[in-house]
Design a protein around this motif. Structure first.
Motif, PDB file in Angstrom:
ATOM      1  N   VAL A  83    -119.063 -26.788  -8.895  1.00  6.10           N
ATOM      2  CA  VAL A  83    -119.630 -28.034  -9.398  1.00  6.10           C
ATOM      3  C   VAL A  83    -121.115 -28.054  -9.049  1.00  6.10           C
ATOM      4  O   VAL A  83    -121.487 -27.834  -7.896  1.00  6.10           O
ATOM      5  N   ILE A  84    -121.926 -28.286 -10.071  1.00  8.48           N
ATOM      6  CA  ILE A  84    -123.361 -28.494  -9.863  1.00  8.48           C
ATOM      7  C   ILE A  84    -123.708 -29.828 -10.499  1.00  8.48           C
ATOM      8  O   ILE A  84    -123.376 -30.073 -11.659  1.00  8.48           O
ATOM      9  N   HIS A  85    -124.354 -30.691  -9.738  1.00 10.54           N
ATOM     10  CA  HIS A  85    -124.842 -31.962 -10.285  1.00 10.54           C
ATOM     11  C   HIS A  85    -126.323 -32.043  -9.957  1.00 10.54           C
ATOM     12  O   HIS A  85    -126.709 -31.995  -8.793  1.00 10.54           O
ATOM     13  N   ARG A  86    -127.123 -32.127 -10.998  1.00 12.05           N
ATOM     14  CA  ARG A  86    -128.566 -32.174 -10.795  1.00 12.05           C
ATOM     15  C   ARG A  86    -129.036 -33.604 -10.555  1.00 12.05           C
ATOM     16  O   ARG A  86    -128.460 -34.559 -11.058  1.00 12.05           O
ATOM     17  N   CYS A  87    -130.083 -33.736  -9.787  1.00  9.23           N
ATOM     18  CA  CYS A  87    -130.710 -35.024  -9.542  1.00  9.23           C
ATOM     19  C   CYS A  87    -132.179 -34.916  -9.940  1.00  9.23           C
ATOM     20  O   CYS A  87    -132.653 -33.848 -10.292  1.00  9.23           O
ATOM     21  N   GLY A  88    -132.869 -36.033  -9.887  1.00 11.90           N
ATOM     22  CA  GLY A  88    -134.279 -36.037 -10.260  1.00 11.90           C
ATOM     23  C   GLY A  88    -134.468 -36.424 -11.717  1.00 11.90           C
ATOM     24  O   GLY A  88    -133.537 -36.860 -12.393  1.00 11.90           O
ATOM     25  N   ARG A  89    -135.684 -36.255 -12.205  1.00  8.11           N
ATOM     26  CA  ARG A  89    -136.022 -36.621 -13.586  1.00  8.11           C
ATOM     27  C   ARG A  89    -135.490 -35.579 -14.555  1.00  8.11           C
ATOM     28  O   ARG A  89    -135.711 -34.383 -14.373  1.00  8.11           O
ATOM     29  N   ARG A  90    -134.787 -36.033 -15.575  1.00  2.00           N
ATOM     30  CA  ARG A  90    -134.217 -35.159 -16.609  1.00  2.00           C
ATOM     31  C   ARG A  90    -134.602 -35.691 -17.971  1.00  2.00           C
ATOM     32  O   ARG A  90    -134.522 -36.895 -18.235  1.00  2.00           O
ATOM     33  N   GLU A  91    -134.985 -34.789 -18.859  1.00  5.19           N
ATOM     34  CA  GLU A  91    -135.369 -35.146 -20.222  1.00  5.19           C
ATOM     35  C   GLU A  91    -134.275 -34.706 -21.193  1.00  5.19           C
ATOM     36  O   GLU A  91    -133.429 -33.884 -20.848  1.00  5.19           O
ATOM     37  N   PRO A  92    -134.266 -35.268 -22.403  1.00  5.75           N
ATOM     38  CA  PRO A  92    -133.246 -34.894 -23.390  1.00  5.75           C
ATOM     39  C   PRO A  92    -133.133 -33.379 -23.567  1.00  5.75           C
ATOM     40  O   PRO A  92    -134.128 -32.672 -23.532  1.00  5.75           O
ATOM     41  N   THR A  93    -131.920 -32.939 -23.718  1.00  4.01           N
ATOM     42  CA  THR A  93    -131.462 -31.535 -23.837  1.00  4.01           C
ATOM     43  C   THR A  93    -131.349 -30.855 -22.474  1.00  4.01           C
ATOM     44  O   THR A  93    -130.825 -29.755 -22.396  1.00  4.01           O
ATOM     45  N   GLY A  94    -131.819 -31.485 -21.412  1.00 10.06           N
ATOM     46  CA  GLY A  94    -131.720 -30.887 -20.087  1.00 10.06           C
ATOM     47  C   GLY A  94    -130.290 -30.912 -19.573  1.00 10.06           C
ATOM     48  O   GLY A  94    -129.525 -31.825 -19.849  1.00 10.06           O
ATOM     49  N   ARG A  95    -129.941 -29.882 -18.805  1.00  4.70           N
ATOM     50  CA  ARG A  95    -128.604 -29.815 -18.217  1.00  4.70           C
ATOM     51  C   ARG A  95    -128.534 -30.744 -16.999  1.00  4.70           C
ATOM     52  O   ARG A  95    -129.459 -30.800 -16.203  1.00  4.70           O
ATOM     53  N   ILE A  96    -127.413 -31.443 -16.880  1.00  5.76           N
ATOM     54  CA  ILE A  96    -127.186 -32.331 -15.740  1.00  5.76           C
ATOM     55  C   ILE A  96    -126.049 -31.814 -14.856  1.00  5.76           C
ATOM     56  O   ILE A  96    -126.167 -31.798 -13.639  1.00  5.76           O
ATOM     57  N   VAL A  97    -124.942 -31.407 -15.478  1.00  5.70           N
ATOM     58  CA  VAL A  97    -123.720 -31.095 -14.740  1.00  5.70           C
ATOM     59  C   VAL A  97    -123.125 -29.780 -15.218  1.00  5.70           C
ATOM     60  O   VAL A  97    -123.117 -29.495 -16.409  1.00  5.70           O
ATOM     61  N   PHE A  98    -122.600 -29.022 -14.288  1.00  2.00           N
ATOM     62  CA  PHE A  98    -121.746 -27.858 -14.579  1.00  2.00           C
ATOM     63  C   PHE A  98    -120.474 -28.023 -13.769  1.00  2.00           C
ATOM     64  O   PHE A  98    -120.526 -28.274 -12.564  1.00  2.00           O
ATOM     65  N   VAL A  99    -119.336 -27.910 -14.433  1.00  2.00           N
ATOM     66  CA  VAL A  99    -118.050 -27.929 -13.743  1.00  2.00           C
ATOM     67  C   VAL A  99    -117.239 -26.782 -14.272  1.00  2.00           C
ATOM     68  O   VAL A  99    -117.111 -26.616 -15.489  1.00  2.00           O
TER      69      VAL A  99
END
Length: 99
Positions: A83-99
Motif C-alpha cells: 500500500v502506498i498513499h501519497r500526501c502533499g499537493r497533487r494535480e490532476p492525473t497524478g497518482r495518489i494510491v497504489f494497493v
C-alpha cells in the motif's frame, strides 16, 4: 510481503507489481488498484479540480492502513500486500494510491 508507505514521492507501478511476485513461485496473480487525481468533480457540471492537498497524521495514518490490511488478508487469503498513499499537493492525473 506487507509494506505500507505514506509518502510525497511518486511511485513506479510496474516496479511495485514486480516486487510483489519476484522470486515467488506460489503467486498465481497480482491484482492492483491505482488511484488518480481527476480534474472533474462529482459535485456538478462545470466544477474542476486544479489541485488537491492530502494531509496525514504520521503514525496514525500508517496504523489505519495496517488495520485495513490486517482485515483484508484473512478474508481473501492474500500472500502479500503493498500500500502506498501519497500526501502533499497533487494535480490532476497524478497518482495518489497504489494497493
Amino acid at each position: 510481503m506487507n509494506t505500507i508507505s505514506v509518502q510525497e514521492a511518486d511511485f513506479d507501478v510496474g516496479a511495485e507489481i514486480e516486487a510483489l511476485s519476484a522470486g515467488r513461485a506460489d503467486v498465481g496473480a497480482v491484482a492492483s488498484f491505482v488511484g488518480l487525481v481527476r480534474a472533474d468533480t462529482l459535485a456538478g457540471e462545470g466544477d474542476h479540480v486544479s489541485a488537491m492537498t492530502l494531509e496525514h497524521y504520521p503514525g496514525m495514518t500508517e496504523k489505519a492502513l495496517a488495520d485495513i490490511v490486517a482485515q483484508a488478508k484473512p478474508r481473501w487469503s492474500l500472500l502479500g500486500v503493498r500500500v502506498i498513499h501519497r500526501c502533499g499537493r497533487r494535480e490532476p492525473t497524478g497518482r495518489i494510491v497504489f494497493v
